[in-house]
Scaffold this active site. Structure first.
Site, PDB file in Angstrom:
ATOM      1  N   TYR A  45       6.764   2.753   8.716  1.00 58.99           N
ATOM      2  CA  TYR A  45       6.240   3.091   7.383  1.00 58.99           C
ATOM      3  C   TYR A  45       7.367   3.004   6.345  1.00 58.99           C
ATOM      4  O   TYR A  45       7.216   2.385   5.285  1.00 58.99           O
ATOM      5  CB  TYR A  45       5.661   4.509   7.452  1.00 58.99           C
ATOM      6  CG  TYR A  45       5.153   5.098   6.158  1.00 58.99           C
ATOM      7  CD1 TYR A  45       4.099   4.525   5.464  1.00 58.99           C
ATOM      8  CD2 TYR A  45       5.707   6.279   5.653  1.00 58.99           C
ATOM      9  CE1 TYR A  45       3.611   5.102   4.292  1.00 58.99           C
ATOM     10  CE2 TYR A  45       5.221   6.868   4.492  1.00 58.99           C
ATOM     11  CZ  TYR A  45       4.177   6.275   3.816  1.00 58.99           C
ATOM     12  OH  TYR A  45       3.690   6.851   2.667  1.00 58.99           O
ATOM     13  N   ASP A  72     -11.175  -5.317   3.932  1.00 56.40           N
ATOM     14  CA  ASP A  72      -9.799  -5.116   4.364  1.00 56.40           C
ATOM     15  C   ASP A  72      -8.851  -5.650   3.290  1.00 56.40           C
ATOM     16  O   ASP A  72      -9.048  -6.767   2.805  1.00 56.40           O
ATOM     17  CB  ASP A  72      -9.629  -5.906   5.676  1.00 56.40           C
ATOM     18  CG  ASP A  72      -8.418  -5.443   6.435  1.00 56.40           C
ATOM     19  OD1 ASP A  72      -7.353  -5.274   5.809  1.00 56.40           O
ATOM     20  OD2 ASP A  72      -8.553  -5.252   7.661  1.00 56.40           O
ATOM     21  N   ILE A  73      -7.834  -4.892   2.994  1.00 51.57           N
ATOM     22  CA  ILE A  73      -6.891  -5.295   1.942  1.00 51.57           C
ATOM     23  C   ILE A  73      -6.056  -6.519   2.364  1.00 51.57           C
ATOM     24  O   ILE A  73      -5.464  -7.207   1.534  1.00 51.57           O
ATOM     25  CB  ILE A  73      -5.997  -4.098   1.507  1.00 51.57           C
ATOM     26  CG1 ILE A  73      -5.271  -4.387   0.209  1.00 51.57           C
ATOM     27  CG2 ILE A  73      -5.004  -3.688   2.596  1.00 51.57           C
ATOM     28  CD1 ILE A  73      -6.141  -4.641  -0.972  1.00 51.57           C
TER      29      ILE A  73
END
Ligand code: AKB
Length: 315
Positions: A139, A50-51
């Protein structure tokens, strides 16, 4: 040890094509990939995780002597609206982790922003580089915050971070996942499979778009440009073509593919309505000589050929 390039979100729509280009350019062993899910077809060094896991990222940077990161891991607009908390976490924590590594280890960074950084109050046509940024999606919020964070790391810490505001990207090798512009990819698959497509946007919704080859070239070109030529450290406007679903359907039919269109707008219509219809990218064209190569007809031809290839490989 030879320094390497890291691509995060590497098996996504842009990453999977960027891997090929960067390997061709810098050598097969020069690219390390990072993604949350493995890709059994990939041959090379892949870190699965996971980033948002800062320690895993640090270990990856140290182990492979990473000196360049293309940080593509992100949630897109439509999935982001369905899970705003996760969108914030992945997009913001992920970017901050990458920028922190860049500061500590002297890494050069590419990070994509998007036309989603704009919002309902932004001028819709030929949207200028510097304008109102009041996005209405999570976003978009992460894109504006991310742009400012990139600029901050550049001015405060000297991190060489470069960014593009991608329009909708059209490609056939890998499908996009969870964006508002995804209809412009789906339409080709449906046209060639069923001769019919039901679009989730209204027929007259114009959006800025770009063929993948142009997007990859822009990404590599901005990273290779002389740093003195990079006058924008938030994110560059980038443009190729703009069209509506109806115009795209007409272009597909003109290229010889029969297509019956229906329109059934859903929640993504509101997102699309908040974005520009076209983008003014003269700063990119002036600073690092950006020039797109694919107009609508050329893009449609390449997509039809590519999707046909994929379909016959599957059958
Ligand atoms: C999306 O539709 O979310 C993306 C974008 C324009 O950033 N393709």
């Amino acid at each position: 040890m030879k320094s390497k390039i890291l691509i995060t979100g590497a098996f996504g729509q842009i990453g999977s094509e960027l891997i090929v280009t960067l390997r061709e350019k810098y050598g097969k062993d020069s690219v390390v990939v990072f993604d949350k899910k493995p890709n059994p077809e990939f041959e090379g060094v892949a870190v699965i995780g996971d980033i948002t896991d800062a320690e895993l990222l640090r270990k990856t940077v140290q182990t492979h002597n990473i000196k360049t990161i293309y940080h593509l891991a992100s949630l897109l607009s439509a999935v982001g609206e369905n899970n705003p908390e996760l969108a914030w976490k992945v997009n913001m924590d992920g970017l901050r982790n990458v920028l922190e590594m860049a500061r500590e280890y002297g890494i050069k960074v590419f990070w994509p922003s998007s036309i989603a950084a704009f919002g309902p109050t932004t001028p819709k046509d030929h949207t200028p580089q510097q304008t109102i940024l009041e996005p209405s999606t999570m976003y978009g919020v992460t894109k504006v915050a991310g742009e400012l964070l990139c600029q901050y790391y550049f001015t405060k810490f000297g991190v060489d971070v470069r960014s593009l505001r991608y329009p909708g990207i059209i490609s056939w090798k890998t499908l996009p996942g969870g964006g508002t512009t995804d209809y412009a990819v789906e339409i080709f698959w449906k046209a060639l499979e069923d001769g019919a497509y039901t679009c989730f946007l209204k027929k007259n919704t114009a959006l800025p778009m770009m063929y993948i080859d142009d997007a990859i070239r822009a990404t590599v070109d901005i990273m290779e440009a002389d740093p003195k030529k990079i006058s924008i450290r938030t994110s560059y406007n980038l443009s190729a073509v703009s069209f509506t679903p109806e115009e795209l359907a007409e272009a597909i039919k003109k290229a010889g593919v029969p297509l019956k269109m229906k329109y059934s707008p859903d929640f993504r219509q509101k997102i699309a309505d908040s974005w520009p219809r076209s983008i003014d990218d003269k700063r990119a064209r002036k600073d690092w000589k950006w020039k797109h190569e694919f107009n609508l007809a050329k893009m449609v031809k390449a997509m039809i050929q590519g999707v046909r290839e994929m379909q016959s490989a599957k059958s």
